[in-house]
Design a protein around this motif. Structure first.
Motif, short mmCIF file in Angstrom:
data_model
loop_
_atom_site.label_atom_id
_atom_site.label_comp_id
_atom_site.label_asym_id
_atom_site.label_seq_id
_atom_site.Cartn_x
_atom_site.Cartn_y
_atom_site.Cartn_z
N PHE A 275 0.83 -1.21 0.00
CA PHE A 275 0.00 0.00 0.00
C PHE A 275 0.86 1.26 0.00
N ASP A 276 0.33 2.33 -0.60
CA ASP A 276 1.04 3.61 -0.62
C ASP A 276 1.19 4.19 0.78
N ASP A 277 0.21 3.96 1.62
CA ASP A 277 0.22 4.48 2.98
C ASP A 277 1.19 3.68 3.84
N GLN B 80 1.51 3.51 6.84
CA GLN B 80 0.86 3.00 8.06
C GLN B 80 0.19 1.64 7.84
N LEU B 81 -0.05 1.32 6.58
CA LEU B 81 -0.69 0.05 6.26
C LEU B 81 0.39 -0.99 5.96
#
Length: 140
Positions: free
Chosen positions: A82-84, A86-87
């Motif tokens: 994922f780009d985030d 945090q994920l």
């Protein structure tokens, strides 16, 4: 079965949306050489792969028979990134009667290692089109 087909068709459409995800696929040569559904189906599948691999966000590699068996042989493995930040990365394992998501760091790392080795051993993406066109010639 109809629901699964509908979901997969919907998932394919993600590749042509405005901000598509990046897709990197390594296919075992065996799945391309084993006739499934007859010559017309095989021809359509190979033509579809040739079209999809032209998308800029898609990398398609073929793991030839010479690569031999690997730790993930026979099991479709999907690594979701994922780009985030945090994920965390996840591993999606599709099975005959369902699916499993793995997200423990040591499990994900093990599958990342397997996929890294497979990507390195597989033919480079630049060779994929020639290989698929050669197979397609067998169904014309």
């Amino acid at each position: 079965m109809e629901r699964l087909v509908r979901l997969r068709m919907e998932r394919q459409r993600l590749l042509t949306r405005e901000d598509p995800p990046r897709l990197w696929v390594v296919l075992d040569e065996a799945v391309l050489r084993r006739p499934f559904g007859g010559p017309d189906v095989m021809r359509e599948q190979l033509e579809h792969l040739l079209r999809v691999m032209e998308l800029p966000q898609v990398s398609l590699q073929i793991a030839p028979f010479s690569v031999g068996a690997n730790a993930a042989a026979g099991t479709p493995v999907t690594i979701l990134r994922f780009d985030d930040p945090q994920l965390p990365d996840k591993v999606y394992l599709e099975q005959l009667t369902g699916a499993v998501y793995l997200d423990k760091r040591h499990e994900v790392d093990q599958y990342m290692l397997i996929m890294d080795r497979l990507c390195t051993a597989a033919n480079p993406p630049e060779d994929t089109g020639r290989f698929l066109r050669h197979l397609l010639g067998q169904y014309r």
